[in-house]
Write a protein that holds these residues in place. Structure first.
Motif, short mmCIF file in Angstrom:
data_model
loop_
_atom_site.label_atom_id
_atom_site.label_comp_id
_atom_site.label_asym_id
_atom_site.label_seq_id
_atom_site.Cartn_x
_atom_site.Cartn_y
_atom_site.Cartn_z
N ARG A 1 0.85 -1.18 0.00
CA ARG A 1 0.00 0.00 0.00
C ARG A 1 0.89 1.24 0.00
NH1 ARG A 1 -3.44 -2.42 4.95
NH2 ARG A 1 -4.75 -3.81 3.75
N CYS B 1 -6.77 -3.86 -1.94
CA CYS B 1 -5.71 -2.96 -1.48
C CYS B 1 -4.34 -3.54 -1.79
CB CYS B 1 -5.86 -2.67 0.01
SG CYS B 1 -5.76 -4.15 1.04
N TYR C 1 -7.19 2.56 -0.67
CA TYR C 1 -5.98 2.47 -1.47
C TYR C 1 -6.17 3.30 -2.73
CZ TYR C 1 -8.49 -0.68 -4.60
OH TYR C 1 -9.39 -1.20 -5.49
#
Length: 168
Positions: A4, A149, A137
């Motif tokens: 992420r 994500c 995200y």
């Protein structure tokens, strides 16, 4: 979950706010003084910050084509209380929307949404479709069709569930 990365510009604030709650583990960074300080809120502002966070999450789920996980106040209604001004740079004449009061979290979120709308990045901020995640995200996929994500965790779990359902 490691791949992420922060969203660009003001979307990083929105991403960070939504990600204060870990749905899987139940930890809420807004429960701590440090977590509240990160967003400039105090204990009295906590209910409004949580409502804003969940309205943002619902909007980000919608960006991913998913319904919200529970009923929340519509984001547009919350942001209506955050006046924005048109700021024009005297040097180059460029203009941008800016919060009328840069202090409150609601005003900063409204300005970030407006900035992202102008930049065309608003719908790229999404919430993971995994029911136990819903982590915010920034979808960097070329077609803008990301669903998780992170592929290494949430995406892999979803694909494994589908595989087992077909095989079993």
């Amino acid at each position: 979950m490691s791949e992420r990365s922060p969203a660009p510009g003001g979307l990083a604030l929105l991403q960070s706010l939504v990600n204060t709650l870990d749905l899987d583990g139940g930890a809420d960074r807004l429960d701590t003084p440090e977590g509240r300080a990160e967003f400039g809120i105090d204990a009295a502002g906590l209910p409004a910050a949580r409502a804003l966070r969940e309205s943002l999450r619902a909007a980000l789920l919608a960006h991913a084509g998913r319904p919200p996980h529970r009923a929340v106040a519509p984001l547009g209604e919350l942001l209506a209380g955050a006046p924005l001004l048109v700021a024009v740079d005297a040097r180059d004449g460029s203009a941008a929307l800016a919060p009328a009061d840069a202090g409150p979290l609601l005003c900063r979120v409204a300005a970030a949404v407006a900035e992202a709308l102008v930049a065309g990045t608003w719908t790229r901020l999404k919430a993971c479709e995994a029911a136990d995640c819903h982590w915010a995200y920034y979808d960097r996929s070329p077609a803008g069709r990301g669903r998780w994500c992170t592929m290494r965790v949430c995406g892999a779990r979803a694909k494994m569930r589908r595989y087992r359902a077909r095989a079993g």
